[in-house]
Write a protein that holds these residues in place. Structure first.
Motif, PDB file in Angstrom:
ATOM      1  N   LYS A  38       0.926  -1.298  -0.044  1.00 13.26           N
ATOM      2  CA  LYS A  38       0.016   0.018  -0.075  1.00 13.26           C
ATOM      3  C   LYS A  38       0.974   1.173  -0.023  1.00 13.26           C
ATOM      4  CE  LYS A  38      -3.748   0.245   2.445  1.00 13.26           C
ATOM      5  NZ  LYS A  38      -4.572   0.027   3.604  1.00 13.26           N
ATOM      6  N   SER A  64       1.213   1.842  -3.742  1.00 15.95           N
ATOM      7  CA  SER A  64       0.024   2.691  -4.797  1.00 15.95           C
ATOM      8  C   SER A  64      -0.853   2.065  -3.923  1.00 15.95           C
ATOM      9  CB  SER A  64       0.173   2.339  -6.175  1.00 15.95           C
ATOM     10  OG  SER A  64      -0.124   1.218  -5.983  1.00 15.95           O
ATOM     11  N   LYS A  65      -2.199   2.740  -4.149  1.00 19.10           N
ATOM     12  CA  LYS A  65      -3.814   2.346  -3.876  1.00 19.10           C
ATOM     13  C   LYS A  65      -4.261   1.667  -4.882  1.00 19.10           C
ATOM     14  CE  LYS A  65      -6.295   5.073  -1.423  1.00 19.10           C
ATOM     15  NZ  LYS A  65      -7.446   5.947  -0.944  1.00 19.10           N
ATOM     16  N   LYS A  77      -1.454   5.447  -8.912  1.00 20.34           N
ATOM     17  CA  LYS A  77      -1.083   6.526  -7.959  1.00 20.34           C
ATOM     18  C   LYS A  77       0.261   5.913  -7.144  1.00 20.34           C
ATOM     19  CE  LYS A  77      -4.258   8.079  -5.470  1.00 20.34           C
ATOM     20  NZ  LYS A  77      -5.449   8.461  -4.475  1.00 20.34           N
ATOM     21  N   ASP A  82      -8.712   0.035   2.160  1.00 27.03           N
ATOM     22  CA  ASP A  82      -7.681   0.503   3.241  1.00 27.03           C
ATOM     23  C   ASP A  82      -7.995  -0.151   4.567  1.00 27.03           C
ATOM     24  OD1 ASP A  82      -5.850   2.393   2.000  1.00 27.03           O
ATOM     25  OD2 ASP A  82      -7.764   3.872   1.779  1.00 27.03           O
ATOM     26  N   GLU A  94      -8.701   9.246  -7.466  1.00 31.03           N
ATOM     27  CA  GLU A  94      -7.816  10.410  -7.113  1.00 31.03           C
ATOM     28  C   GLU A  94      -8.312  11.202  -6.025  1.00 31.03           C
ATOM     29  OE1 GLU A  94      -4.865  10.805  -8.340  1.00 31.03           O
ATOM     30  OE2 GLU A  94      -4.895   9.061  -9.768  1.00 31.03           O
ATOM     31  N   HIS A  95      -9.700  11.139  -5.932  1.00 31.40           N
ATOM     32  CA  HIS A  95      -9.929  12.067  -4.681  1.00 31.40           C
ATOM     33  C   HIS A  95     -10.491  11.350  -3.528  1.00 31.40           C
ATOM     34  CE1 HIS A  95     -10.045  15.429  -7.682  1.00 31.40           C
ATOM     35  NE2 HIS A  95     -10.814  14.571  -8.459  1.00 31.40           N
ATOM     36  N   ILE A  96     -10.147  10.189  -3.331  1.00 33.78           N
ATOM     37  CA  ILE A  96     -10.453   9.296  -2.194  1.00 33.78           C
ATOM     38  C   ILE A  96      -9.366   9.056  -1.205  1.00 33.78           C
ATOM     39  CG2 ILE A  96     -11.124   7.194  -1.458  1.00 33.78           C
ATOM     40  CD1 ILE A  96     -12.745   6.661  -4.012  1.00 33.78           C
ATOM     41  N   LYS A  97      -9.565   9.635  -0.198  1.00 41.03           N
ATOM     42  CA  LYS A  97      -8.235   9.754   0.810  1.00 41.03           C
ATOM     43  C   LYS A  97      -8.104   8.335   1.346  1.00 41.03           C
ATOM     44  CE  LYS A  97      -7.986  14.664   1.946  1.00 41.03           C
ATOM     45  NZ  LYS A  97      -8.303  15.777   3.076  1.00 41.03           N
ATOM     46  N   GLN A  98      -9.316   7.857   1.742  1.00 41.97           N
ATOM     47  CA  GLN A  98      -9.044   6.493   2.270  1.00 41.97           C
ATOM     48  C   GLN A  98     -10.419   5.538   1.753  1.00 41.97           C
ATOM     49  OE1 GLN A  98     -10.427   5.697   6.660  1.00 41.97           O
ATOM     50  NE2 GLN A  98      -8.571   4.466   6.795  1.00 41.97           N
ATOM     51  N   TYR A  99     -10.032   4.542   1.137  1.00 40.13           N
ATOM     52  CA  TYR A  99     -11.186   3.808   0.379  1.00 40.13           C
ATOM     53  C   TYR A  99     -11.692   2.680   0.924  1.00 40.13           C
ATOM     54  CZ  TYR A  99     -13.446   0.747  -2.925  1.00 40.13           C
ATOM     55  OH  TYR A  99     -14.683  -0.278  -3.188  1.00 40.13           O
TER      56      TYR A  99
END
Length: 258
Positions: free
Chosen positions: A161, A164-165, A175, A222, A241-246
């Protein structure tokens, strides 16, 4: 019912397995990413209802076939009656078990109808057995197995992790760029190892591995650290791209419905 019967009859082992995977993907979707809608449709006040997975990966809750005997084996009848008598987790697990049984019966119905011999039946079973059951996906057993594989990969520096996510089906990160090797020989060796590790990765929703298309998109939860096809959890690269924690549907659902 017409939707459950399908509009075609697969005649080869490959066609039957393709039919199986389409129906299975539909039911997995109903019990995971679409679980809210599925829950609402299974109203205990309605008549006996069945969950149908269609070959086109669409699902529907409907009344059973009226003709006797039906064109295809029918799924479990009256799944809506047990909805409020069990916890949601227990109810979904029960539906998953019966759905696994139904998928097997449909596949081997086609095998019998089109006279598959012993070798063909064994090949079909082996292909089906290579895919996680719906029960394993819904209960998280498959996630545990996948997480163990991911942990092993992480020890080798792959699928971590921290790297990349999200990634594409060819193993390239979307990413967080991986470090480039200066020597061509080392780069080729690492790519081979990367392909081997990614080849072991299974989607936490559909159970399939890496696709052959280079545009396939993956995202990692995550919370449970399991990888998913973006299309299976309705996440696009732009949205990721706009997700901090999926959080995958299963992990989100656990918090929404304790």
């Amino acid at each position: 019912m017409e939707g459950g019967a399908g509009l075609y009859n697969p005649r080869t082992v490959e066609e039957v397995f393709r039919d199986f995977k389409g129906r299975r993907a539909a039911i997995v979707k109903a019990l995971t990413s679409d679980v809210g809608e599925f829950y609402q449709q299974c109203d205990p006040e309605k008549e006996n209802l069945c969950l149908y997975g269609l070959p086109n990966e669409q699902w529907e809750v409907n009344l059973p076939a009226e003709e006797v005997p039906p064109e295809l084996p029918e799924p479990a009848l009256g799944i809506n009656f047990a909805r409020d008598g069990l916890s949601e987790k227990e109810w979904l697990s029960l539906v998953a078990i019966h759905s696994d049984t139904w998928l097997l019966s449909v596949s081997f119905y086609f095998g019998s109808r089109f006279s598959f011999d012993k070798a063909d039946r064994k090949r079909l079973f082996d292909m089906i057995n290579g895919v996680p059951t719906i029960f394993e996906v819904v209960t998280g057993n498959m996630k545990k197995q996948t997480k163990e594989k991911s942990s092993a990969a992480n020890r080798n520096g792959n699928l971590s992790k921290s790297d990349s996510k999200v990634r594409s089906s060819d193993g390239k990160n979307l990413k967080g760029m991986q470090a480039n090797n200066e020597e061509d020989g080392s780069e080729e060796e690492n790519e081979d190892e990367d392909e081997d590790e990614h080849g072991e990765t299974l989607c936490g929703a559909c159970g399939d591995g890496d696709g052959t298309g280079t545009d396939d998109f993956w995202i990692c939860c995550d919370v449970c650290e399991v990888w998913f096809h973006g299309k299976c959890v309705k996440i696009t690269p732009a949205r990721a791209e706009h997700i901090k924690q999926y959080k995958c549907p299963a992990c989100s659902n656990k918090r929404a419905r304790p």
